[in-house]
Design a protein around this motif. Structure first.
Motif, PDB file in Angstrom:
ATOM      1  N   LEU A 148      63.592  58.814   8.016  1.00 41.75           N
ATOM      2  CA  LEU A 148      64.183  58.046   6.920  1.00 41.75           C
ATOM      3  C   LEU A 148      63.436  56.738   6.688  1.00 41.75           C
ATOM      4  O   LEU A 148      63.223  56.335   5.536  1.00 41.75           O
ATOM      5  N   THR A 149      63.013  56.087   7.764  1.00 39.65           N
ATOM      6  CA  THR A 149      62.240  54.852   7.620  1.00 39.65           C
ATOM      7  C   THR A 149      60.951  55.121   6.853  1.00 39.65           C
ATOM      8  O   THR A 149      60.562  54.358   5.960  1.00 39.65           O
ATOM      9  N   TRP A 150      60.284  56.234   7.183  1.00 40.54           N
ATOM     10  CA  TRP A 150      59.037  56.593   6.507  1.00 40.54           C
ATOM     11  C   TRP A 150      59.278  56.860   5.026  1.00 40.54           C
ATOM     12  O   TRP A 150      58.603  56.300   4.156  1.00 40.54           O
ATOM     13  N   PHE A 151      60.253  57.702   4.721  1.00 41.24           N
ATOM     14  CA  PHE A 151      60.450  58.110   3.335  1.00 41.24           C
ATOM     15  C   PHE A 151      61.046  56.993   2.474  1.00 41.24           C
ATOM     16  O   PHE A 151      60.787  56.934   1.269  1.00 41.24           O
ATOM     17  N   LYS A 152      61.820  56.107   3.068  1.00 46.53           N
ATOM     18  CA  LYS A 152      62.435  55.032   2.288  1.00 46.53           C
ATOM     19  C   LYS A 152      61.396  54.052   1.748  1.00 46.53           C
ATOM     20  O   LYS A 152      61.686  53.272   0.839  1.00 46.53           O
ATOM     21  N   ARG A 153      60.178  54.101   2.291  1.00 41.85           N
ATOM     22  CA  ARG A 153      59.116  53.232   1.763  1.00 41.85           C
ATOM     23  C   ARG A 153      58.724  53.643   0.349  1.00 41.85           C
ATOM     24  O   ARG A 153      58.204  52.833  -0.417  1.00 41.85           O
ATOM     25  N   ASP A 154      58.939  54.900   0.014  1.00 38.16           N
ATOM     26  CA  ASP A 154      58.517  55.432  -1.286  1.00 38.16           C
ATOM     27  C   ASP A 154      59.659  55.272  -2.280  1.00 38.16           C
ATOM     28  O   ASP A 154      60.652  56.003  -2.240  1.00 38.16           O
ATOM     29  N   LYS A 155      59.520  54.305  -3.181  1.00 38.34           N
ATOM     30  CA  LYS A 155      60.588  53.986  -4.125  1.00 38.34           C
ATOM     31  C   LYS A 155      60.711  55.014  -5.244  1.00 38.34           C
ATOM     32  O   LYS A 155      61.655  54.957  -6.043  1.00 38.34           O
ATOM     33  N   SER A 156      59.780  55.953  -5.329  1.00 39.00           N
ATOM     34  CA  SER A 156      59.842  56.950  -6.398  1.00 39.00           C
ATOM     35  C   SER A 156      60.710  58.155  -6.024  1.00 39.00           C
ATOM     36  O   SER A 156      61.018  58.998  -6.875  1.00 39.00           O
ATOM     37  N   ILE A 157      61.124  58.236  -4.761  1.00 40.55           N
ATOM     38  CA  ILE A 157      61.922  59.384  -4.320  1.00 40.55           C
ATOM     39  C   ILE A 157      63.306  59.334  -4.952  1.00 40.55           C
ATOM     40  O   ILE A 157      63.960  58.292  -4.989  1.00 40.55           O
ATOM     41  N   LEU A 158      63.758  60.476  -5.458  1.00 42.86           N
ATOM     42  CA  LEU A 158      65.091  60.614  -6.038  1.00 42.86           C
ATOM     43  C   LEU A 158      66.029  61.099  -4.929  1.00 42.86           C
ATOM     44  O   LEU A 158      65.917  62.232  -4.476  1.00 42.86           O
ATOM     45  N   TRP A 159      66.919  60.239  -4.488  1.00 38.39           N
ATOM     46  CA  TRP A 159      67.769  60.564  -3.340  1.00 38.39           C
ATOM     47  C   TRP A 159      69.087  61.189  -3.777  1.00 38.39           C
ATOM     48  O   TRP A 159      69.706  60.763  -4.744  1.00 38.39           O
ATOM     49  N   PHE A 160      69.509  62.216  -3.016  1.00 33.47           N
ATOM     50  CA  PHE A 160      70.775  62.894  -3.264  1.00 33.47           C
ATOM     51  C   PHE A 160      71.526  63.063  -1.953  1.00 33.47           C
ATOM     52  O   PHE A 160      70.919  63.326  -0.911  1.00 33.47           O
ATOM     53  N   ASP A 161      72.843  62.935  -2.022  1.00 30.72           N
ATOM     54  CA  ASP A 161      73.656  63.286  -0.878  1.00 30.72           C
ATOM     55  C   ASP A 161      73.488  64.775  -0.598  1.00 30.72           C
ATOM     56  O   ASP A 161      73.345  65.574  -1.537  1.00 30.72           O
ATOM     57  N   TYR A 162      73.523  65.147   0.661  1.00 28.32           N
ATOM     58  CA  TYR A 162      73.231  66.535   1.037  1.00 28.32           C
ATOM     59  C   TYR A 162      74.235  67.531   0.463  1.00 28.32           C
ATOM     60  O   TYR A 162      73.968  68.731   0.412  1.00 28.32           O
ATOM     61  N   LEU A 163      75.396  67.042   0.019  1.00 29.55           N
ATOM     62  CA  LEU A 163      76.414  67.922  -0.564  1.00 29.55           C
ATOM     63  C   LEU A 163      76.342  67.984  -2.086  1.00 29.55           C
ATOM     64  O   LEU A 163      77.165  68.650  -2.719  1.00 29.55           O
ATOM     65  N   THR A 164      75.356  67.316  -2.686  1.00 30.70           N
ATOM     66  CA  THR A 164      75.240  67.301  -4.150  1.00 30.70           C
ATOM     67  C   THR A 164      75.091  68.716  -4.695  1.00 30.70           C
ATOM     68  O   THR A 164      74.328  69.525  -4.156  1.00 30.70           O
ATOM     69  N   GLY A 219      59.752  67.695   6.583  1.00 31.47           N
ATOM     70  CA  GLY A 219      60.124  66.350   7.015  1.00 31.47           C
ATOM     71  C   GLY A 219      59.013  65.590   7.698  1.00 31.47           C
ATOM     72  O   GLY A 219      59.234  64.498   8.222  1.00 31.47           O
ATOM     73  N   SER A 220      57.793  66.149   7.692  1.00 29.95           N
ATOM     74  CA  SER A 220      56.655  65.465   8.311  1.00 29.95           C
ATOM     75  C   SER A 220      56.006  64.548   7.272  1.00 29.95           C
ATOM     76  O   SER A 220      55.186  64.986   6.468  1.00 29.95           O
ATOM     77  N   GLY A 221      56.387  63.273   7.303  1.00 31.77           N
ATOM     78  CA  GLY A 221      55.982  62.349   6.253  1.00 31.77           C
ATOM     79  C   GLY A 221      54.489  62.265   6.033  1.00 31.77           C
ATOM     80  O   GLY A 221      54.018  62.235   4.888  1.00 31.77           O
ATOM     81  N   LEU A 222      53.713  62.242   7.105  1.00 38.23           N
ATOM     82  CA  LEU A 222      52.266  62.126   6.978  1.00 38.23           C
ATOM     83  C   LEU A 222      51.687  63.340   6.267  1.00 38.23           C
ATOM     84  O   LEU A 222      50.775  63.218   5.442  1.00 38.23           O
ATOM     85  N   TYR A 223      52.233  64.515   6.549  1.00 40.08           N
ATOM     86  CA  TYR A 223      51.724  65.751   5.948  1.00 40.08           C
ATOM     87  C   TYR A 223      52.143  65.856   4.488  1.00 40.08           C
ATOM     88  O   TYR A 223      51.380  66.340   3.644  1.00 40.08           O
ATOM     89  N   VAL A 224      53.340  65.399   4.171  1.00 41.31           N
ATOM     90  CA  VAL A 224      53.784  65.351   2.777  1.00 41.31           C
ATOM     91  C   VAL A 224      52.891  64.415   1.977  1.00 41.31           C
ATOM     92  O   VAL A 224      52.390  64.756   0.894  1.00 41.31           O
ATOM     93  N   ASP A 225      52.661  63.216   2.515  1.00 43.01           N
ATOM     94  CA  ASP A 225      51.827  62.238   1.819  1.00 43.01           C
ATOM     95  C   ASP A 225      50.391  62.727   1.670  1.00 43.01           C
ATOM     96  O   ASP A 225      49.725  62.401   0.683  1.00 43.01           O
ATOM     97  N   ALA A 226      49.898  63.474   2.627  1.00 41.51           N
ATOM     98  CA  ALA A 226      48.528  63.986   2.545  1.00 41.51           C
ATOM     99  C   ALA A 226      48.341  64.849   1.307  1.00 41.51           C
ATOM    100  O   ALA A 226      47.299  64.806   0.649  1.00 41.51           O
ATOM    101  N   VAL A 227      49.365  65.631   0.977  1.00 42.33           N
ATOM    102  CA  VAL A 227      49.279  66.501  -0.194  1.00 42.33           C
ATOM    103  C   VAL A 227      49.508  65.725  -1.481  1.00 42.33           C
ATOM    104  O   VAL A 227      48.776  65.890  -2.461  1.00 42.33           O
ATOM    105  N   THR A 228      50.520  64.874  -1.489  1.00 40.34           N
ATOM    106  CA  THR A 228      50.895  64.207  -2.738  1.00 40.34           C
ATOM    107  C   THR A 228      50.036  62.983  -3.053  1.00 40.34           C
ATOM    108  O   THR A 228      49.813  62.664  -4.225  1.00 40.34           O
TER     109      THR A 228
END
Length: 302
Positions: free
Chosen positions: A272-288, A101-110
């Motif tokens: 959520l504010t950080w990740f919502k900036r990325d429109k390519s993310i495929l979002w799922f409800d946690y119970l999916t 959940g560390s947005g900066l670290y995720v973005d650093a890799v991707t």
């Protein structure tokens, strides 16, 4: 040869990312890279909700408890290490899971780290002096004025992040956030990013329950053992700094626990504010159902 794939799982704290990552790793017969910057440190186990021994035994994990709180480890070092580890893993697997959940670290890799202009080093010296004299709130208030977008998305309770954003604002006359995502480094793998979410009330309830469980599992004793190291940056994080205030007599235990819950909820909102900036993310409800998530991954691989 098929392009290797990185399946990245993101979302707010306590939403179920670890459980999903293990299920996907087992389904695709692969391994997991952690991009949770708090779980790097071996002394911080309970308060970071790191995978349990049972969970670690279900899939091979990387970058869990591989550093000490006394080590100087940052996002740039993690980017280098993670890319090197991926290169090795792709020799065996076509797909690798990354979770955190560390947005900066995720973005650093991707995507790679953003480039920032050089600024006068005296600005940071002055900001650190202000931090000592007037506290973090003073710097937070200035950042809110100069760069509202960063104020909403960065780890606002981390003085190092606030000072970094402010020094760019003051040194360039432009918002720190204006330098983000200006370029995207080409990666030798395809990234599919999955986001887990839920209604805000559900997220907050899960966070509150997780904090209660952490306390039952011995978080206070974990923090007490780390008291001699409280000035290390790794420990300036939710779940630890609040209990330090209890241990030094500043707060009651009940108030410290309530502050952990409150700050964890704020952290989730910023995630959520950080990740919502990325429109390519495929979002799922946690119970999916996992089958639906796997089907969507398969569609992305076509």
């Amino acid at each position: 040869m098929k392009t290797p794939v990185l399946i990245s799982i993101v979302g707010p704290t306590a939403i179920g990312k670890t459980a999903l990552s293990i299920k996907l790793a087992n389904y695709f017969n692969t391994e997991i890279i952690s991009a949770d910057s708090r779980q790097f440190f071996r002394e911080m186990q309970i308060g970071t909700a790191a995978p349990t021994p049972s969970e670690l035994s279900q899939a091979q994990h990387h970058f869990i408890h591989h550093k000490s709180i006394t080590d100087n480890y940052n996002v740039g070092a993690f980017e280098k290490d993670a890319l090197e580890r991926l290169e090795t893993l792709y020799k065996t697997y076509n797909k690798v899971i990354m979770v955190g959940g560390s947005g900066l670290y995720v973005d650093a890799v991707t995507k790679g780290l953003d480039d920032f202009p050089e600024v006068d080093p005296n600005i940071r010296i002055d900001l650190n002096a202000r931090l000592e004299q007037h506290g973090l709130t003073d710097l937070q208030n200035q950042l809110k004025i100069l760069d509202p977008n960063s104020f909403k998305s960065i780890a606002i309770d981390n003085p190092h992040r606030v000072i970094r954003a402010l020094e760019i604002c003051l040194g360039t006359g432009q918002a720190y956030s204006s330098f983000l995502n200006q370029k995207e480094n080409k990666r030798p793998f395809k990234t599919i990013t999955l986001g887990l979410t839920a209604d805000r009330e559900i997220i907050y309830d899960r966070i509150n329950r997780r904090v209660d469980i952490m306390m039952e599992e011995g978080l206070l004793n974990e923090v007490r053992q780390l008291l001699p190291y409280k000035e290390h940056n790794a420990l300036n994080t939710v779940g630890y700094k609040e209990l330090f205030n209890y241990l030094d007599g500043t707060w009651t235990l009940d108030f410290a626990i309530s502050e952990i819950k409150k700050n964890s909820r704020r952290f989730a909102k910023r995630q959520l504010t950080w990740f919502k900036r990325d429109k390519s993310i495929l979002w799922f409800d946690y119970l999916t159902d996992n089958k639906k998530i796997i089907a969507e991954i398969s569609n992305q691989l076509i």
